[in-house]
Design a protein around this motif. Structure first.
Motif, PDB file in Angstrom:
ATOM      1  N   GLY A   1      20.241 -12.777  18.885  1.00  0.00           N
ATOM      2  CA  GLY A   1      20.123 -13.989  18.074  1.00  0.00           C
ATOM      3  C   GLY A   1      20.809 -13.804  16.729  1.00  0.00           C
TER       4      GLY A   1
ATOM      5  N   LYS B   1      24.645 -13.610  17.216  1.00  0.00           N
ATOM      6  CA  LYS B   1      25.290 -14.916  17.495  1.00  0.00           C
ATOM      7  C   LYS B   1      25.404 -15.733  16.211  1.00  0.00           C
ATOM      8  CE  LYS B   1      26.080 -14.692  21.887  1.00  0.00           C
ATOM      9  NZ  LYS B   1      27.213 -13.826  21.876  1.00  0.00           N
ATOM     10  N   HIS B   2      24.337 -15.688  15.414  1.00  0.00           N
ATOM     11  CA  HIS B   2      24.303 -16.433  14.157  1.00  0.00           C
ATOM     12  C   HIS B   2      25.447 -15.969  13.234  1.00  0.00           C
ATOM     13  CE1 HIS B   2      22.215 -18.678  11.055  1.00  0.00           C
ATOM     14  NE2 HIS B   2      22.402 -17.663  10.230  1.00  0.00           N
TER      15      HIS B   2
ATOM     16  N   LYS C   1      28.900 -16.959  14.463  1.00  0.00           N
ATOM     17  CA  LYS C   1      29.187 -18.362  14.157  1.00  0.00           C
ATOM     18  C   LYS C   1      29.694 -18.490  12.710  1.00  0.00           C
ATOM     19  CE  LYS C   1      26.957 -22.755  14.914  1.00  0.00           C
ATOM     20  NZ  LYS C   1      25.645 -23.403  14.960  1.00  0.00           N
TER      21      LYS C   1
END
Ligand code: ATP
Ligand code: MG
Length: 254
Positions: free
Chosen positions: A159, A162-163, A166
């Motif tokens: 998580g 991925k954050h 981005k």
């Protein structure tokens, strides 16, 4: 040139042990390597023989008070270290604009061009120091231990990852290494199977076995190659360095 962030927000999974011994193994294989201690605990710095971690290091670079050339020091032929420095925790607390996340990337950009590998030992957190590491990295290596809680922590790690991907607007190759691994234990074997199912082609071929010498060697400020060159630990990290160079991954039938 490959810049590898060795990352896992879970503590004690073997990030520092892997950075140190993989670095020594890559240098012994003829690669030019720099280790970066991104952890205010300074364990990597201490393991490399700098027992107090009192001299200025990465802390000064991130606060834009020096250049990489001023803080990098030789550990042995082909192997250098950028130590943590005593004020690294202060940097982690800084508030400011998004350019704070780019301090490591910008600070080492030119220097890194002259290296084959830069290995970044991340702290067990997910704050500004880890974000700086990921922005500077060209790839990520996640050590995972052979216990049940290790798997639970992985979904949170993915998580966070991925954050940050981005925010960076580009993806980073992610690979795993199984550490502190006892292949005789059913639980550890189960975790290996799960890792290979969820991350096919992303787990490095060699797993690092649990080894007393690997746990003892930092206390003598030695890598495993100096402390016990003929044991399991040295054998495993030597093989892992070759996996990394040749991008050799674990296969399901192993
Ligand atoms: N393969 C291994 N066999 C036995 N002991 C190990 C092994 N790998 C690491 N250790 C020991 O486990 C402890 C944690 O390892 P290490 O410091 O490398 O983890 P870490 O992920 O860097 O921890 P932290 O999150 O606190 O920075 C240390 O005492 C280390 O010597
Ligand atoms: Mg560590």
């Amino acid at each position: 040139m490959r810049i590898i962030a060795i990352m896992n927000h879970k503590g004690g999974v073997g990030k520092t042990t892997t950075t140190l011994n993989l670095g020594h193994a890559l240098a012994a294989a003829g690669k030019k390597v720099t280790l970066i201690d991104m952890d205010p605990q300074g364990h990597l710095t201490i393991s490399c023989g700098n027992s107090a971690n009192k001299e200025p290091g990465l802390d000064q670079l991130l606060m834009q008070q020096t250049t990489t050339e001023n803080i990098v020091r030789d550990v042995k032929p082909k192997l250098s270290l950028i130590s943590a420095g005593p004020k690294l925790a202060e940097f982690e607390q800084q508030k400011g604009d998004s350019s704070l996340a780019l301090r490591l990337r910008n600070g080492i950009k030119e220097y890194a061009q002259g290296q084959d590998f830069v290995l970044i030992d991340c702290p067990p957190s997910s704050g500004l120091l880890v974000i700086n590491s990921l922005f500077a990295a060209t790839e990520v290596l996640v050590p995972v231990t052979g216990d049940y809680l290790a798997l639970l922590g992985l979904s949170r790690l993915l998580g966070i990852f991925k954050h940050i991907e981005k925010a960076m607007q580009h993806s980073l190759p992610l690979q795993f290494v199984l550490t502190r691994f006892d292949g005789r234990r059913k639980l550890a074997r189960g975790i290996r199977t799960k890792m290979l199912t969820h991350f096919p082609g992303q787990v490095l071929a060699t797993f690092i076995r649990e080894s007393v010498a690997l746990a003892e060697s930092p206390g003598f400020q030695k890598s495993i190659f100096e402390y016990q060159p003929r044991g399991h630990g040295a054998e495993d990290y030597k093989a892992l360095a070759q996996d990394l160079i040749k991008k050799r991954m674990m296969k399901n039938e192993q």
